[in-house]
Design an enzyme around this catalytic site. Structure first.
Site, PDB file in Angstrom:
ATOM      1  NE  ARG A 211      30.921   2.309  -8.571  1.00 16.08           N
ATOM      2  CZ  ARG A 211      30.763   1.308  -6.999  1.00 16.08           C
ATOM      3  NH1 ARG A 211      29.812   2.717  -6.292  1.00 16.08           N
ATOM      4  NH2 ARG A 211      31.244   1.170  -6.453  1.00 16.08           N
ATOM      5  CD  GLU A 213      28.294   7.920  -8.552  1.00 15.99           C
ATOM      6  OE1 GLU A 213      27.436   7.306  -8.336  1.00 15.99           O
ATOM      7  OE2 GLU A 213      29.382   7.647  -8.434  1.00 15.99           O
ATOM      8  NE  ARG A 219      26.544  11.942  -0.941  1.00 11.34           N
ATOM      9  CZ  ARG A 219      25.206  12.396  -1.282  1.00 11.34           C
ATOM     10  NH1 ARG A 219      25.527  14.156  -1.075  1.00 11.34           N
ATOM     11  NH2 ARG A 219      24.811  12.351  -2.090  1.00 11.34           N
ATOM     12  CG  HIS A 220      28.683  11.565  -5.208  1.00 13.32           C
ATOM     13  ND1 HIS A 220      28.296  11.652  -5.099  1.00 13.32           N
ATOM     14  CD2 HIS A 220      28.215  10.123  -5.645  1.00 13.32           C
ATOM     15  CE1 HIS A 220      26.709  10.997  -4.831  1.00 13.32           C
ATOM     16  NE2 HIS A 220      27.570  10.007  -4.756  1.00 13.32           N
ATOM     17  CD  GLU A 352      25.762   3.816   0.425  1.00  8.06           C
ATOM     18  OE1 GLU A 352      25.313   4.026   0.142  1.00  8.06           O
ATOM     19  OE2 GLU A 352      27.296   3.061   0.053  1.00  8.06           O
ATOM     20  CB  SER A 355      27.038  -0.902   1.057  1.00  7.36           C
ATOM     21  OG  SER A 355      27.659  -0.518  -0.055  1.00  7.36           O
ATOM     22  NE  ARG A 403      31.164   8.548  -0.522  1.00  9.86           N
ATOM     23  CZ  ARG A 403      29.890   8.492  -0.942  1.00  9.86           C
ATOM     24  NH1 ARG A 403      29.102   7.846  -0.448  1.00  9.86           N
ATOM     25  NH2 ARG A 403      29.784   8.668  -2.547  1.00  9.86           N
TER      26      ARG A 403
HETATM   27  P1  AMO Z   1      28.429   0.742  -3.111  1.00  7.79           P
HETATM   28  O1  AMO Z   1      28.789   0.830  -4.212  1.00  7.79           O
HETATM   29  O2  AMO Z   1      28.451   0.525  -2.383  1.00  7.79           O
HETATM   30  O3  AMO Z   1      29.439  -0.714  -2.770  1.00  7.79           O
HETATM   31  O4  AMO Z   1      30.846   1.620  -3.055  1.00  7.79           O
HETATM   32  C1  AMO Z   1      30.978   0.711  -1.901  1.00  7.79           C
HETATM   33  C2  AMO Z   1      31.426   2.403  -1.103  1.00  7.79           C
HETATM   34  O5  AMO Z   1      32.250   3.386  -1.589  1.00  7.79           O
HETATM   35  C3  AMO Z   1      32.167   4.681  -1.809  1.00  7.79           C
HETATM   36  N1  AMO Z   1      31.558   5.083  -3.043  1.00  7.79           N
HETATM   37  C4  AMO Z   1      32.102   6.262  -3.694  1.00  7.79           C
HETATM   38  N2  AMO Z   1      32.893   6.682  -3.194  1.00  7.79           N
HETATM   39  C5  AMO Z   1      33.792   8.467  -3.552  1.00  7.79           C
HETATM   40  N3  AMO Z   1      32.752   8.775  -4.634  1.00  7.79           N
HETATM   41  C6  AMO Z   1      32.001   7.754  -5.598  1.00  7.79           C
HETATM   42  N4  AMO Z   1      31.354   7.641  -7.049  1.00  7.79           N
HETATM   43  C7  AMO Z   1      31.835   6.320  -4.487  1.00  7.79           C
HETATM   44  N5  AMO Z   1      31.224   5.821  -5.167  1.00  7.79           N
HETATM   45  C8  AMO Z   1      31.058   4.636  -3.923  1.00  7.79           C
HETATM   46  C9  AMO Z   1      30.878   4.395  -0.821  1.00  7.79           C
HETATM   47  C10 AMO Z   1      30.747   3.299  -0.321  1.00  7.79           C
HETATM   48  O6  AMO Z   1      29.401   3.381   0.542  1.00  7.79           O
HETATM   49  N6  AMO Z   1      30.566  -3.859  -4.632  1.00  7.79           N
HETATM   50  C11 AMO Z   1      29.670  -3.773  -3.507  1.00  7.79           C
HETATM   51  C12 AMO Z   1      30.214  -3.121  -1.957  1.00  7.79           C
HETATM   52  C13 AMO Z   1      30.206  -4.747  -1.413  1.00  7.79           C
HETATM   53  O7  AMO Z   1      29.090  -4.741  -0.955  1.00  7.79           O
HETATM   54  O8  AMO Z   1      31.228  -5.728  -1.062  1.00  7.79           O
HETATM   55  C14 AMO Z   1      29.876  -1.783  -3.650  1.00  7.79           C
HETATM   56  O9  AMO Z   1      30.905  -1.327  -4.835  1.00  7.79           O
HETATM   57  O10 AMO Z   1      31.856   5.045   0.457  1.00  7.79           O
END
Ligand code: AMO
Length: 429
Positions: A211, A213, A219-220, A352, A355, A403
């Site tokens: 990502r 981001e 946490r990211h 979180e 999801s 996480r």
């Molecule tokens: P989502 O975008 O919420 O859902 O991502 C799922 C989980 O991945 C983790 N996560 C991260 N951990 C660390 N760094 C990041 N930048 C990061 N981004 C996300 C989180 C998050 O809850 N396709 C959907 C899932 C689904 O519906 O099956 C999805 O990608 O813990």
């Protein structure tokens, strides 16, 4: 030629071996030179043992730079040392690889090093037993998740990480040149895992996702490991049950079978596990409103709002039935209230972890949702065609494994549970 094989690890020394010859191998952690003899602490992956060195080996041993790799032969004897029940009286001491005199960090952890310095020398940092314990727990966590999913009849799959178009929509994609075309790094296996329910019924993938981001938080990361699950002929509550089982099994393993590593990691982790509360989004709004935090239906739960909820609900809780407009195009609405969606997040306090939800499996409805969310169905044609091949109703989730490990080891920063973290600043080692 030196024999590089060991006969025993340090934690295998026992009463049965007293008086016997063994070969142990590892790294020199400490040397105490008291003249006619020296005590050397040798560390291997299982722990440490004491070596007693005299005679010919003595000058070599006392000159060995700390953290050098060595292999040693000798006889096992009982030890009077406080920390070691047994020791090895050395007959042969061979240095296999000398360490530099100046090391970037102190892997014994006695001298604290800054987090950045430790990450710059991560391989060496792993010789710190506390750090090694965290990563052993991580490996054990993955094993439990794989075992649990296999027992539930899920097949493990691997989907491409180099993709031709966005899988989730949104702007946080890394793009790069790919033989005169544009390609992207996968944000999630979302579309593939949904398609695979056609033939495989139940699939899971544990892999890295990317990502772009620009987040500077604890946490990211720009690359993280997700446990993705998708199951045909299931509704979202079945997946909520599955998430509860997965988390419960990992916690059970840590609490019951990995106590030594949990203690060694020395972090305050929360391994108390009861049933996880299931709140709806609207219940959360009510609770927040009682706390003076006024949100309108349809507002996303901000970081501050989630922190507030996390104070009310310590530990794990689910938030279900989010407004449809807050969720991605593939999420199914609730039949009895189309403002709402069959979706859920697993939270730990403000954080979180998961999801997921029920997906649309009807191609026309999926196309109209894509349009509603400003996406072009034509760019999803490869995905949409699978919906004409008997797409079963299906649900799934993505669990941020790093996480989850943060929570279960009590780490305050995601970088503490990832070997080589990638974020906006860090691209090495
Ligand atoms: P989502 O975008 O919420 O859902 O991502 C799922 C989980 O991945 C983790 N996560 C991260 N951990 C660390 N760094 C990041 N930048 C990061 N981004 C996300 C989180 C998050 O809850 N396709 C959907 C899932 C689904 O519906 O099956 C999805 O990608 O813990």
């Amino acid at each position: 030629m030196v024999d590089i094989h060991r006969t025993h690890y340090s934690n295998q020394l026992s009463d049965n071996l007293v008086g016997q010859q063994v070969r142990v191998a590892g790294w020199v952690e400490d040397i105490r030179d008291i003249g006619k003899l020296a005590f050397v602490v040798l560390r291997d992956v299982t722990g440490a043992c004491q070596l007693v060195v005299t005679g010919e080996s003595l000058p070599v041993a006392v000159q060995t730079p700390r953290q050098s790799a060595v292999v040693v032969s000798g006889t096992v004897q009982k030890s009077k040392a406080r920390d070691f029940p047994y020791e090895v009286k050395v007959t042969e001491f061979s240095i296999l690889a000398k360490a530099a005199n100046q090391l970037p960090i102190d892997p014994t952890g006695r001298v604290e090093s800054a987090s950045d310095k430790r990450l710059d020398a991560r391989a060496l940092d792993l010789r710190n037993p506390r750090v090694a314990a965290i990563f052993r727990l991580r490996s054990a966590g993955l094993e439990v998740i794989r075992d649990t999913l296999r027992k539930e009849n899920f097949s493990e799959v691997n989907t491409p990480k180099i993709i031709g178009s966005a899988s989730e929509g949104g702007a946080n994609l890394f793009g790069f040149d790919y033989f005169k075309r544009k390609a992207y790094l996968a944000q999630s296996p979302q579309l593939y895992k949904e398609q695979l329910t056609l033939g495989f019924d139940r699939v899971f993938e544990i892999g890295p996702y990317f990502r772009a981001e620009n987040s500077h938080t604890v946490r990211h990361l720009t690359e993280f490991i997700s446990v993705d699950v998708e199951a045909a002929f299931t509704d979202y509550t079945d997946i909520i049950d599955l998430v509860e089982k997965l988390v419960g099994n990992v916690i059970g393993e840590f609490r019951d079978k990995r106590k030594a590593d949990v203690e060694l990691a020395g972090l305050e982790s929360d391994l108390s596990f009861t049933k996880i509360d299931r709140l709806t989004y609207e219940q959360c709004l009510d609770e927040l409103s009682k706390e003076g935090e006024k949100l309108e239906f349809g507002d996303d739960l901000s970081d501050a709002a989630l922190r507030r909820l996390g104070e009310i609900h310590r530990g794990f809780y689910f938030i279900m039935d989010w407004p449809l407009k807050l969720k991605p195009f593939y999420i199914h609405e609730k039949e009895d209230d189309p403002r709402l969606s069959k979706s859920f997040d697993l939270q730990y306090g403000y954080l979180e972890l998961v999801s997921g939800g029920r997906r649309l499996h009807d191609s026309d409805r999926l196309k109209s949702r894509l349009v509603k969310q400003g996406l072009n169905p034509a760019s999803f044609s490869d995905h949409l065609k699978a919906f004409d091949w008997g797409m079963p109703p299906h649900s799934g989730m993505g669990l941020g494994f790093d996480r989850l490990m943060m929570v279960l080891t009590g780490a305050q920063n995601i970088r503490d549970v990832v070997l080589y973290p990638r974020d906006t600043e860090r691209l090495t080692p």
